[in-house]
Design a protein around this motif. Structure first.
Motif, PDB file in Angstrom:
ATOM      1  N   GLY A 185       0.818  -1.213   0.000  1.00 32.70           N
ATOM      2  CA  GLY A 185       0.000   0.000   0.000  1.00 32.70           C
ATOM      3  C   GLY A 185       0.850   1.260   0.000  1.00 32.70           C
ATOM      4  O   GLY A 185       0.577   2.215  -0.741  1.00 32.70           O
ATOM      5  N   CYS A 225      -9.077   1.104  -5.986  1.00 35.41           N
ATOM      6  CA  CYS A 225      -8.951   2.530  -5.704  1.00 35.41           C
ATOM      7  C   CYS A 225     -10.319   3.191  -5.795  1.00 35.41           C
ATOM      8  O   CYS A 225     -11.077   2.927  -6.726  1.00 35.41           O
ATOM      9  CB  CYS A 225      -7.981   3.143  -6.713  1.00 35.41           C
ATOM     10  SG  CYS A 225      -7.823   4.909  -6.570  1.00 35.41           S
ATOM     11  N   VAL A 254      -8.571   6.844  -2.227  1.00 35.32           N
ATOM     12  CA  VAL A 254      -8.328   5.845  -1.185  1.00 35.32           C
ATOM     13  C   VAL A 254      -7.901   4.546  -1.878  1.00 35.32           C
ATOM     14  O   VAL A 254      -8.652   3.988  -2.664  1.00 35.32           O
ATOM     15  CB  VAL A 254      -9.583   5.611  -0.324  1.00 35.32           C
ATOM     16  CG1 VAL A 254      -9.328   4.514   0.695  1.00 35.32           C
ATOM     17  CG2 VAL A 254     -10.010   6.892   0.370  1.00 35.32           C
ATOM     18  N   THR A 292      -6.792   0.608  -1.654  1.00 33.00           N
ATOM     19  CA  THR A 292      -6.920  -0.580  -0.817  1.00 33.00           C
ATOM     20  C   THR A 292      -6.137  -1.709  -1.466  1.00 33.00           C
ATOM     21  O   THR A 292      -6.347  -2.031  -2.629  1.00 33.00           O
ATOM     22  CB  THR A 292      -8.397  -0.990  -0.661  1.00 33.00           C
ATOM     23  OG1 THR A 292      -9.113   0.105  -0.098  1.00 33.00           O
ATOM     24  CG2 THR A 292      -8.532  -2.199   0.236  1.00 33.00           C
ATOM     25  N   ARG A 334      -5.102  -5.710  -1.057  1.00 36.00           N
ATOM     26  CA  ARG A 334      -5.427  -6.977  -0.407  1.00 36.00           C
ATOM     27  C   ARG A 334      -4.418  -8.020  -0.871  1.00 36.00           C
ATOM     28  O   ARG A 334      -4.211  -8.200  -2.074  1.00 36.00           O
ATOM     29  CB  ARG A 334      -6.840  -7.417  -0.762  1.00 36.00           C
ATOM     30  CG  ARG A 334      -7.243  -8.728  -0.134  1.00 36.00           C
ATOM     31  CD  ARG A 334      -8.630  -9.154  -0.601  1.00 36.00           C
ATOM     32  NE  ARG A 334      -8.918 -10.501  -0.180  1.00 36.00           N
ATOM     33  CZ  ARG A 334      -9.668 -10.814   0.861  1.00 36.00           C
ATOM     34  NH1 ARG A 334     -10.215  -9.847   1.561  1.00 36.00           N
ATOM     35  NH2 ARG A 334      -9.876 -12.063   1.180  1.00 36.00           N
ATOM     36  N   THR A 362      -5.501  -6.883   4.468  1.00 36.87           N
ATOM     37  CA  THR A 362      -5.925  -5.716   3.712  1.00 36.87           C
ATOM     38  C   THR A 362      -5.349  -4.472   4.369  1.00 36.87           C
ATOM     39  O   THR A 362      -5.343  -4.365   5.594  1.00 36.87           O
ATOM     40  CB  THR A 362      -7.466  -5.626   3.689  1.00 36.87           C
ATOM     41  OG1 THR A 362      -7.987  -6.827   3.142  1.00 36.87           O
ATOM     42  CG2 THR A 362      -7.933  -4.462   2.849  1.00 36.87           C
ATOM     43  N   HIS A 363      -4.875  -3.561   3.541  1.00 37.39           N
ATOM     44  CA  HIS A 363      -4.354  -2.284   4.041  1.00 37.39           C
ATOM     45  C   HIS A 363      -4.931  -1.160   3.183  1.00 37.39           C
ATOM     46  O   HIS A 363      -4.929  -1.254   1.952  1.00 37.39           O
ATOM     47  CB  HIS A 363      -2.829  -2.253   4.007  1.00 37.39           C
ATOM     48  CG  HIS A 363      -2.248  -1.036   4.626  1.00 37.39           C
ATOM     49  ND1 HIS A 363      -2.291  -0.804   5.985  1.00 37.39           N
ATOM     50  CD2 HIS A 363      -1.631   0.033   4.085  1.00 37.39           C
ATOM     51  CE1 HIS A 363      -1.703   0.362   6.243  1.00 37.39           C
ATOM     52  NE2 HIS A 363      -1.308   0.885   5.105  1.00 37.39           N
ATOM     53  N   THR A 364      -5.419  -0.121   3.822  1.00 36.73           N
ATOM     54  CA  THR A 364      -6.018   1.014   3.126  1.00 36.73           C
ATOM     55  C   THR A 364      -5.152   2.240   3.333  1.00 36.73           C
ATOM     56  O   THR A 364      -4.756   2.548   4.459  1.00 36.73           O
ATOM     57  CB  THR A 364      -7.441   1.269   3.656  1.00 36.73           C
ATOM     58  OG1 THR A 364      -8.201   0.076   3.477  1.00 36.73           O
ATOM     59  CG2 THR A 364      -8.105   2.402   2.919  1.00 36.73           C
TER      60      THR A 364
END
Length: 159
Positions: free
Chosen positions: A50, A90, A103, A105, A107, A133-135
């Motif tokens: 990310g 996105c 934003v 994201t 996964r 998952t990382h945002t």
């Protein structure tokens, strides 16, 4: 009828019980540690991917960097053979992931093989599925101008 001497039989019984109970217990503990190591690696890979995507100059470069970072992080965490699938999405009003208020994201789906499982059963390796998952918000604190700032004002003259 002669009595049978049973001295030492408790030691034999204890040894067999220890083997029967300790071997599966050791396997379970090793499997838990392997899954935990894989989970840490997957989480770290999602976070690093990310960040790599967000810091890239454009979307295509970001995707290449994110995929490369996932492989590198998994190798650094001691799981070089761990296969991972990377999905990047996105949410952006302008279609590009590298504009303000976008934003991103990431996964990462992967899995770890349980230790010694194929050797015991003789079939394919048993795997434990993992995902993280990382945002990353882009431009969360971007400076914006108001309508009042658009007016032409002369700067204060120098003295």
């Amino acid at each position: 009828m002669r009595r049978r001497d049973e001295s030492g039989s408790a030691l034999v019984e204890f040894s067999w019980l220890a083997i029967i109970l300790l071997v599966p217990l050791i396997w379970v503990v090793m499997s838990v540690f392997e899954v935990q190591r894989g989970a840490f690696a997957t989480t770290a890979a999602a976070r690093a991917a990310g960040r790599a995507y967000a810091l890239a100059p454009d979307d295509a470069t970001g995707e290449r960097r994110a995929r490369a970072v996932v492989e590198q992080v998994l190798a650094d965490q001691g799981t070089p053979g761990q296969q991972a699938r990377v999905d990047i999405s996105c949410e952006s009003p302008e279609g590009s992931c590298h504009v303000g208020t976008a934003v991103i994201t990431v996964r990462v789906d992967s899995g770890v093989d349980l230790p010694f499982f194929p050797a015991i059963v003789g079939k394919g390796a048993a795997t434990f599925s993992l995902d993280a998952t990382h945002t990353v918000p882009i431009g969360q604190y971007v400076e914006s101008t108001s309508d009042d700032d658009d007016q032409d004002t002369d700067p204060e003259p120098e003295r």
